[in-house]
Motif scaffolding. Structure first.
Motif, PDB file in Angstrom:
ATOM      1  N   ALA A   1     -19.443 -41.548   3.065  1.00  0.00           N
ATOM      2  CA  ALA A   1     -18.377 -41.565   4.084  1.00  0.00           C
ATOM      3  C   ALA A   1     -18.290 -42.898   4.823  1.00  0.00           C
ATOM      4  O   ALA A   1     -17.228 -43.294   5.308  1.00  0.00           O
ATOM      5  CB  ALA A   1     -18.605 -40.416   5.057  1.00  0.00           C
TER       6      ALA A   1
ATOM      7  N   PHE B   1     -19.628 -37.874   8.614  1.00  0.00           N
ATOM      8  CA  PHE B   1     -20.056 -36.483   8.833  1.00  0.00           C
ATOM      9  C   PHE B   1     -21.053 -36.337   9.958  1.00  0.00           C
ATOM     10  O   PHE B   1     -20.979 -35.427  10.761  1.00  0.00           O
ATOM     11  CB  PHE B   1     -20.659 -35.930   7.524  1.00  0.00           C
ATOM     12  CG  PHE B   1     -19.622 -35.723   6.475  1.00  0.00           C
ATOM     13  CD1 PHE B   1     -19.273 -36.756   5.610  1.00  0.00           C
ATOM     14  CD2 PHE B   1     -18.929 -34.523   6.390  1.00  0.00           C
ATOM     15  CE1 PHE B   1     -18.278 -36.570   4.669  1.00  0.00           C
ATOM     16  CE2 PHE B   1     -17.936 -34.339   5.442  1.00  0.00           C
ATOM     17  CZ  PHE B   1     -17.614 -35.371   4.582  1.00  0.00           C
ATOM     18  N   ARG B   2     -22.027 -37.255   9.961  1.00  0.00           N
ATOM     19  CA  ARG B   2     -23.214 -36.977  10.785  1.00  0.00           C
ATOM     20  C   ARG B   2     -23.363 -37.942  11.957  1.00  0.00           C
ATOM     21  O   ARG B   2     -24.416 -38.028  12.549  1.00  0.00           O
ATOM     22  CB  ARG B   2     -24.464 -37.013   9.879  1.00  0.00           C
ATOM     23  CG  ARG B   2     -24.425 -35.889   8.844  1.00  0.00           C
ATOM     24  CD  ARG B   2     -25.504 -36.013   7.784  1.00  0.00           C
ATOM     25  NE  ARG B   2     -25.378 -34.901   6.838  1.00  0.00           N
ATOM     26  CZ  ARG B   2     -24.508 -34.895   5.828  1.00  0.00           C
ATOM     27  NH1 ARG B   2     -23.736 -35.961   5.601  1.00  0.00           N
ATOM     28  NH2 ARG B   2     -24.389 -33.856   5.013  1.00  0.00           N
TER      29      ARG B   2
ATOM     30  N   ARG C   1      -7.796 -32.411   7.079  1.00  0.00           N
ATOM     31  CA  ARG C   1      -8.282 -33.677   6.485  1.00  0.00           C
ATOM     32  C   ARG C   1      -7.317 -34.185   5.425  1.00  0.00           C
ATOM     33  O   ARG C   1      -7.104 -35.391   5.269  1.00  0.00           O
ATOM     34  CB  ARG C   1      -9.692 -33.482   5.913  1.00  0.00           C
ATOM     35  CG  ARG C   1     -10.742 -33.302   7.006  1.00  0.00           C
ATOM     36  CD  ARG C   1     -12.050 -32.802   6.462  1.00  0.00           C
ATOM     37  NE  ARG C   1     -12.692 -33.781   5.605  1.00  0.00           N
ATOM     38  CZ  ARG C   1     -13.719 -33.469   4.788  1.00  0.00           C
ATOM     39  NH1 ARG C   1     -14.150 -32.207   4.711  1.00  0.00           N
ATOM     40  NH2 ARG C   1     -14.292 -34.394   4.041  1.00  0.00           N
TER      41      ARG C   1
ATOM     42  N   HIS D   1     -18.454 -34.731  -5.309  1.00  0.00           N
ATOM     43  CA  HIS D   1     -18.290 -33.634  -4.345  1.00  0.00           C
ATOM     44  C   HIS D   1     -16.853 -33.145  -4.281  1.00  0.00           C
ATOM     45  O   HIS D   1     -16.473 -32.454  -3.332  1.00  0.00           O
ATOM     46  CB  HIS D   1     -18.744 -34.082  -2.949  1.00  0.00           C
ATOM     47  CG  HIS D   1     -20.220 -34.274  -2.865  1.00  0.00           C
ATOM     48  ND1 HIS D   1     -20.823 -34.937  -1.830  1.00  0.00           N
ATOM     49  CD2 HIS D   1     -21.223 -33.913  -3.689  1.00  0.00           C
ATOM     50  CE1 HIS D   1     -22.145 -34.965  -2.022  1.00  0.00           C
ATOM     51  NE2 HIS D   1     -22.406 -34.358  -3.149  1.00  0.00           N
TER      52      HIS D   1
ATOM     53  N   VAL E   1     -16.820 -29.542  -3.658  1.00  0.00           N
ATOM     54  CA  VAL E   1     -18.145 -28.968  -3.957  1.00  0.00           C
ATOM     55  C   VAL E   1     -18.816 -28.629  -2.634  1.00  0.00           C
ATOM     56  O   VAL E   1     -19.156 -29.544  -1.857  1.00  0.00           O
ATOM     57  CB  VAL E   1     -19.011 -29.977  -4.743  1.00  0.00           C
ATOM     58  CG1 VAL E   1     -20.415 -29.404  -4.961  1.00  0.00           C
ATOM     59  CG2 VAL E   1     -18.350 -30.322  -6.075  1.00  0.00           C
TER      60      VAL E   1
ATOM     61  N   GLY F   1     -24.648 -25.666  -2.020  1.00  0.00           N
ATOM     62  CA  GLY F   1     -25.062 -24.555  -2.889  1.00  0.00           C
ATOM     63  C   GLY F   1     -24.272 -24.528  -4.171  1.00  0.00           C
ATOM     64  O   GLY F   1     -24.601 -23.793  -5.099  1.00  0.00           O
TER      65      GLY F   1
ATOM     66  N   THR G   1     -23.889 -44.395   2.974  1.00  0.00           N
ATOM     67  CA  THR G   1     -24.333 -43.007   2.900  1.00  0.00           C
ATOM     68  C   THR G   1     -25.660 -42.856   3.647  1.00  0.00           C
ATOM     69  O   THR G   1     -26.521 -43.716   3.572  1.00  0.00           O
ATOM     70  CB  THR G   1     -24.451 -42.502   1.439  1.00  0.00           C
ATOM     71  OG1 THR G   1     -24.891 -41.133   1.452  1.00  0.00           O
ATOM     72  CG2 THR G   1     -25.393 -43.349   0.606  1.00  0.00           C
ATOM     73  N   SER G   2     -25.788 -41.722   4.347  1.00  0.00           N
ATOM     74  CA  SER G   2     -26.968 -41.505   5.203  1.00  0.00           C
ATOM     75  C   SER G   2     -28.181 -41.055   4.396  1.00  0.00           C
ATOM     76  O   SER G   2     -29.282 -40.971   4.906  1.00  0.00           O
ATOM     77  CB  SER G   2     -26.644 -40.435   6.253  1.00  0.00           C
ATOM     78  OG  SER G   2     -26.316 -39.211   5.602  1.00  0.00           O
TER      79      SER G   2
ATOM     80  N   TYR H   1     -28.562 -34.028  -1.246  1.00  0.00           N
ATOM     81  CA  TYR H   1     -29.047 -34.095  -2.628  1.00  0.00           C
ATOM     82  C   TYR H   1     -28.057 -33.405  -3.548  1.00  0.00           C
ATOM     83  O   TYR H   1     -27.313 -32.528  -3.093  1.00  0.00           O
ATOM     84  CB  TYR H   1     -30.439 -33.438  -2.699  1.00  0.00           C
ATOM     85  CG  TYR H   1     -31.471 -34.289  -1.994  1.00  0.00           C
ATOM     86  CD1 TYR H   1     -31.608 -34.233  -0.609  1.00  0.00           C
ATOM     87  CD2 TYR H   1     -32.243 -35.210  -2.713  1.00  0.00           C
ATOM     88  CE1 TYR H   1     -32.511 -35.054   0.055  1.00  0.00           C
ATOM     89  CE2 TYR H   1     -33.144 -36.027  -2.051  1.00  0.00           C
ATOM     90  CZ  TYR H   1     -33.265 -35.956  -0.680  1.00  0.00           C
ATOM     91  OH  TYR H   1     -34.152 -36.781  -0.039  1.00  0.00           O
TER      92      TYR H   1
END
Ligand code: BV8
Length: 229
Positions: free
Chosen positions: A11, A22-23, A57, A109, A150, A153, A177-178, A182
Motif C-alpha cells: 500500500a 492499512f496500518r 474504495r 490479493h 483475497v 484465510g 509494505t509493512s 503472509y
C-alpha cells in the motif's frame, strides 16, 4: 547482468497517489477492523457492510484525482529496460501499476476493479457498486457478485508462478509494505535462500527489514526512481 527481478509492492507505493494504507495513522483498518470487512466470515455475517467498504474504495480509485505517482512510473521504465525479466507481484488491489504502463503484474490479493461469482468463480469487470441486485449472469439462479479480493484465510492468487520466479530471481525488491501479511512477508526469505540480492524501500523499516541485505528509507516517489535510474 541481472537475469530475473521480482518486485513486491504494498500500500505504501500508492500512498502518495492519495490512497490510504492499512496500518498507519488514519489507515483503512483503523476504521474497519480486518475481521469486520476482510474475511469470508465478515462477508457472510454482514454482506452490506463489506460491500460498502469495497464500493467506497472502488469509487475513490475511479475519481480523477487518483493517479500513478513517480514510483509506479519508474517501475514501468524498469520493466521496459529489462523486458521479460521483471515480475511485479503486488499486494495492492488498485490499478495504478497498470495505469503507469506496467505489463506483467500479479495481483496476489485480488483487484478492486473486478468482481467474482461466488459459485462459478468467474471474474468480471466491476461496472457498478456491489449490491443484492448486482448479480452474476453465469448461474441459475443468479448470485450476488462478491469483490474479487483475497480475504484473510483465503488463498492468495498466482502463488505457483510467484514461487517459481522467486526461486530463480537474482534481485528481490520490496516497496511500501509493512511486512505484516503472509505469505507475501515471507518472500524475502525465499529470495535470500536462493542467493538473490534483497532490497527494501520503505518510509520506515518494516517488520521484516532485518531480512533484507539493504534497506533504503524514504518516500517511494524518491527511492524508486533512484533505484531504477
Ligand atoms: C493465507 C485484501 C493460506 C483486502 C489483504 C499468523 C502468522 C502468519 C500468518 C498468519 C497468521 N495468522 C493468519 C495468518 C495468515 C494471514 C496473515 O498473514 N495474517 C496476518 C494479519 C498475520 N494471511 C492470510 O490469510 C492470507 N492467506 O495465508 O492463505 C491458505 C492456505 C491454503 C488454503 C487457504 C488459505 C491472505 C492474506 C490477504 C489478505 N488480504 N488485502 C483488501 O485489500 O481490502 S491484506 C492487506 O494487507 C492488503 O492487501 C495489503 O496490501 C496487505 C499488506 O499491507 P501493506 O500493503 O504492507 O500495507 P500496510 O498499511 O500494512 O503498510 C504500508 C507500508 O507502507 C508501511 O510500512 C509504511 O511505512 C509504508 N509507506 C507509507 N507511505 C509510504 C510508504 N513507503 C514508501 N513510500 C511512502 N510514501
Amino acid at each position: 547482468m541481472l537475469q530475473r527481478i521480482v518486485v513486491l509492492t504494498g500500500a505504501g507505493i500508492s500512498a502518495e497517489s492519495g490512497l490510504r494504507t492499512f496500518r498507519e495513522e488514519d489507515g483503512l483498518w483503523e476504521k474497519h477492523p480486518i475481521e469486520e470487512v476482510a474475511t469470508p466470515q465478515a462477508y457472510q455475517a454482514n454482506p452490506q457492510k463489506v460491500r460498502q467498504f469495497y464500493n467506497d474504495r472502488w469509487q475513490q480509485l475511479n475519481k480523477g484525482d487518483v493517479q500513478p505517482n513517480a514510483a509506479h512510473l519508474a517501475l514501468a521504465r524498469l520493466e521496459q529496460e529489462f523486458a521479460g525479466r521483471v515480475h511485479l507481484v503486488t499486494q495492492n488491489v488498485d490499478n495504478l501499476h497498470e495505469r503507469a504502463g506496467f505489463r506483467r503484474i500479479t495481483h496476489m490479493h485480488g483487484e478492486l476493479s473486478k468482481v467474482r461469482c461466488p459459485v462459478s468463480h468467474q471474474v468480471f469487470p466491476m461496472q457498478q457498486p456491489l449490491s443484492d441486485n448486482n448479480v452474476c449472469t453465469c448461474c441459475i439462479p443468479h448470485y450476488p457478485l462478491r469483490p474479487h479480493i483475497v480475504w484473510f484465510g483465503e488463498m492468495p492468487l498466482g502463488m505457483a508462478q510467484i514461487e517459481t520466479d522467486l526461486a530463480q530471481c537474482d534481485l528481490f525488491v520490496a516497496i511500501g509494505t509493512s511486512g505484516s501479511v503472509y505469505p507475501a512477508a515471507g518472500f524475502v526469505d525465499i529470495a535470500q535462500s536462493v542467493g538473490a540480492k534483497t532490497i527494501e524501500l520503505n518510509l520506515e523499516p518494516s517488520l521484516t527489514a532485518s531480512h533484507f541485505q539493504e534497506v533504503r528509507v524514504g518516500p517511494a516517489s524518491q527511492t524508486v526512481p533512484t533505484l531504477v535510474e
